[in-house]
Scaffold this active site. Sequence first.
Site, mmCIF file in Angstrom:
data_model
loop_
_atom_site.group_PDB
_atom_site.id
_atom_site.type_symbol
_atom_site.label_atom_id
_atom_site.label_comp_id
_atom_site.label_asym_id
_atom_site.label_seq_id
_atom_site.Cartn_x
_atom_site.Cartn_y
_atom_site.Cartn_z
ATOM 1 N N ASP A 244 0.862 -1.176 0.000
ATOM 2 C CA ASP A 244 0.000 0.000 0.000
ATOM 3 C C ASP A 244 0.905 1.234 0.000
ATOM 4 O O ASP A 244 2.093 1.143 0.340
ATOM 5 C CB ASP A 244 -0.878 -0.066 1.255
ATOM 6 N N SER B 10 -2.583 1.231 -4.628
ATOM 7 C CA SER B 10 -3.087 2.223 -3.690
ATOM 8 C C SER B 10 -4.496 2.673 -4.029
ATOM 9 O O SER B 10 -4.877 2.757 -5.204
ATOM 10 C CB SER B 10 -2.149 3.446 -3.713
ATOM 11 N N GLY B 11 -5.237 2.994 -2.987
ATOM 12 C CA GLY B 11 -6.512 3.669 -3.158
ATOM 13 C C GLY B 11 -6.315 5.174 -3.264
ATOM 14 O O GLY B 11 -7.279 5.931 -3.313
ATOM 15 N N ARG C 163 -14.635 12.602 -0.264
ATOM 16 C CA ARG C 163 -13.436 13.363 0.080
ATOM 17 C C ARG C 163 -12.919 14.178 -1.102
ATOM 18 O O ARG C 163 -12.570 15.357 -0.954
ATOM 19 C CB ARG C 163 -12.347 12.406 0.590
ATOM 20 N N LYS D 23 -7.791 -3.580 -5.181
ATOM 21 C CA LYS D 23 -6.408 -3.831 -4.773
ATOM 22 C C LYS D 23 -6.083 -5.318 -4.856
ATOM 23 O O LYS D 23 -5.030 -5.716 -5.368
ATOM 24 C CB LYS D 23 -6.177 -3.330 -3.334
ATOM 25 N N GLU E 219 -1.096 10.438 4.619
ATOM 26 C CA GLU E 219 -2.263 10.170 3.788
ATOM 27 C C GLU E 219 -2.346 11.341 2.811
ATOM 28 O O GLU E 219 -2.668 12.464 3.201
ATOM 29 C CB GLU E 219 -3.534 10.080 4.637
ATOM 30 N N ASP F 228 -0.185 5.020 1.086
ATOM 31 C CA ASP F 228 -0.385 5.983 2.172
ATOM 32 C C ASP F 228 -0.253 5.322 3.534
ATOM 33 O O ASP F 228 -0.929 4.332 3.832
ATOM 34 C CB ASP F 228 -1.763 6.641 2.051
#
EC number: 3.1.3.3
Length: 285
Positions: free
Chosen positions: A82, A172-173, A128, A217, A91, A84
């Site tokens: 991952d 990654s998201g 977000r 992912k 993040e 972040d």
Amino acid sequence: MTAHHLVIQSPALAAEHCEQVAALSQAQGLHRLSATAARLLDVQHDDATRTEVRHWCESAGIDHAFMPRGSRLSQCKVLAMDMDSTLINIECIDEIADIAGVKDKVAAITEAAMRGEITDFKDSLRRRVALLAGLPAQALETVYRERLRLNPGAETLVSSARSAGLKVLLVSGGFTFFTDRLRERLGLDDAQANVLEIEDGKLTGRVHGEIIDAAGKAERLRDFAQRHGAAPEQIIAMGDGANDLKMLGVAGYSVAYHAKPVVRSQTRYALNVCGLDGVLNWFET
């Protein structure tokens, strides 16, 4: 039953720590790897012993890993991470939001998603990103240059994994603006993330294309592993949040890195106090 060794490590690993864990695990010997790590040889590894060792190590601030004797990094084929709060110290979306003046709102959603309280990651990301609408795209460069730092041990882990023949995936998201730069900087084999939509030099508040969530992912790791002929027991995957759990479930070596409790409770391995390169001490040379 396969013989196991037990690797313990901590920035403040003392001789008495080694002696105590050796007694708990009925170790037949001890090999000091460095000032911060030791391998206890031919330990007991039944469920009761594992539980007792885990509780003791957690209370003492020591990372531990039971490893089959003879385990070598070169036996693995894939390392997936991952981004972040795993590969890097921030993040990214929270730092972008800070520049936009909406960090509190965005961070609250991020934290709830990481703890698993918001289960629809795609919805949480859309909410977000919408708060960032109108922000000059230059803010992304500011975050990368001024705020983003690699977590301790990142470069050593990646270079050692590549030297041992592993292929390295960053999944990654977060956003391709950052993963693409990290791929080039670290010489990663692939990087997958979400694309922030930008028009006229400003963020639109939307994500372009398919959003990579927890299932995404895992799917990308499976595809990457298949391309490189890696069976589950040849995959190391590292993450810190609830949206990493499906990806971690693909890997034989599932590693919670400085992770939320929900992640630590569902992974086979954890690094709670050491850097990313703590993984390397688990394997024999």
